[in-house]
Design an enzyme around this catalytic site. Structure first.
Site, PDB file in Angstrom:
ATOM      1  N   ARG A   1      11.820  -1.529  10.420  1.00 48.21           N
ATOM      2  CA  ARG A   1      10.792  -1.035  11.340  1.00 48.21           C
ATOM      3  C   ARG A   1      10.738  -1.929  12.565  1.00 48.21           C
ATOM      4  NH1 ARG A   1       5.315   0.265   8.123  1.00 48.21           N
ATOM      5  NH2 ARG A   1       4.505  -0.771   9.975  1.00 48.21           N
TER       6      ARG A   1
ATOM      7  N   ARG B   1      11.635  -6.319   4.706  1.00 47.92           N
ATOM      8  CA  ARG B   1      11.520  -4.881   4.404  1.00 47.92           C
ATOM      9  C   ARG B   1      12.574  -4.039   5.130  1.00 47.92           C
ATOM     10  NH1 ARG B   1       5.744  -2.137   4.836  1.00 47.92           N
ATOM     11  NH2 ARG B   1       5.812  -2.758   7.026  1.00 47.92           N
TER      12      ARG B   1
ATOM     13  N   LYS C   1       0.828  -1.215   0.000  1.00 44.47           N
ATOM     14  CA  LYS C   1       0.000   0.000   0.000  1.00 44.47           C
ATOM     15  C   LYS C   1       0.865   1.268   0.000  1.00 44.47           C
ATOM     16  CE  LYS C   1      -2.243  -0.725   3.853  1.00 44.47           C
ATOM     17  NZ  LYS C   1      -1.541  -1.936   4.338  1.00 44.47           N
TER      18      LYS C   1
ATOM     19  N   ARG D   1       0.192  -8.289  13.919  1.00 45.75           N
ATOM     20  CA  ARG D   1      -0.358  -7.307  12.962  1.00 45.75           C
ATOM     21  C   ARG D   1      -1.248  -8.008  11.952  1.00 45.75           C
ATOM     22  NH1 ARG D   1       4.765  -4.919  10.642  1.00 45.75           N
ATOM     23  NH2 ARG D   1       3.429  -3.596   9.401  1.00 45.75           N
TER      24      ARG D   1
ATOM     25  N   ARG E   1      -9.196   1.107   9.163  1.00 48.27           N
ATOM     26  CA  ARG E   1      -8.755  -0.246   9.473  1.00 48.27           C
ATOM     27  C   ARG E   1      -9.772  -0.987  10.338  1.00 48.27           C
ATOM     28  NH1 ARG E   1      -2.808   0.607   9.061  1.00 48.27           N
ATOM     29  NH2 ARG E   1      -1.667  -1.206   9.714  1.00 48.27           N
TER      30      ARG E   1
END
Ligand code: AMP
Length: 229
Positions: free
Chosen positions: A168, A135, A21, A179, A96
């Site tokens: 992160r 990531r 996203k 998550r 969300r």
């Protein structure tokens, strides 16, 4: 791409953590010259600055849970009040929960901003895991890499500015599973919510980045090819 100054209205990118996203929202926002509003980014900025909001959100984010609807809605209301949102904006990571989606619908109607186009970016679970664990981000220019699929030219440093890439805090395996659980429980129901309203467009988020972007453009501009729901 040259970018266009047409009024596109509100755009929502819906998808799991790791669906791409953020990458897509940046490209779309750049093309239409509209703001990219990422609630995750705004929350992380608040945490980094140690603001009141940041203090409230920090522990929740580190556990991979969702920050309360009231805090996030207020934050979005604040951001949408800025004048740069007039022609449209792209929401990444918001709404969300059902409560956030209902709040947003009401607010958009009250302010006469038009109904949102909702684009759901689909990626399978195993892909999501690899994307999230691999990531890495450049803290200076925000460029996103992946150690498995899209590594930087030199290990651990940004191609553009040479700064050391960071992972992160919530991209560790334990937090990632929480998550993804929060996503399944609280965000997946929004797909149905928007489908019932006839607003949902689905795109295949596993295709190469440029092809996903193309599908999103078509979805936004009403092309039938990308709207396969
Ligand atoms: P993201 O960068 O979108 O993955 O968001 C990182 C974290 O920020 C999430 O795991 C949540 O803790 C929090 N967060 C971001 N957006 C929202 C939202 N719309 N509602 C609640 N919490 C959020």
């Amino acid at each position: 791409m040259t970018g266009r100054d047409i009024a596109v209205g509100p755009i929502i990118l819906l998808g799991a953590p790791g669906a791409g996203k953020g990458t897509q929202a940046k490209l779309i926002a750049g093309y239409y010259r509209i703001p990219h509003i990422s609630t995750g980014d705004i929350l992380r900025e608040n945490v980094a600055q140690g603001s009141e909001l940041g203090k409230k959100a920090k522990a929740v984010m580190e556990r991979g849970e969702l920050v309360s609807d009231d805090l996030v809605n207020a934050m979005v209301a604040d951001r949408l009040n800025r004048p740069d949102t007039g022609r449209g904006f792209i929401l990444d990571g918001f709404p969300r929960t059902a409560a956030q989606a209902e709040w947003l619908d009401k607010m958009l109607a009250q302010e006469g901003r038009g109904a949102p186009v909702v684009v759901s970016v689909g990626v399978r679970y195993n892909q999501l895991l690899q994307r999230l664990t691999g990531r890495r981000t450049c803290p200076v220019d925000g460029k996103i890499y992946n150690v498995y699929f899209q590594p930087p030219k030199n290990d651990g440093v940004c191609d553009l500015c040479g700064t050391a890439l960071v992972q992160r805090k919530d991209d560790t395996e334990e937090v990632i599973s929480e998550r993804l659980r929060s996503y399944e429980r609280q965000t997946v129901p929004l797909v149905d919510y928007y489908r019932r309203q006839g607003r949902l467009r689905s795109v295949n988020g596993e295709l190469p980045v440029e092809q996903v972007t193309e599908q999103i453009f078509r979805a936004i501009e009403g092309g039938a090819a990308a709207a396969n729901d």
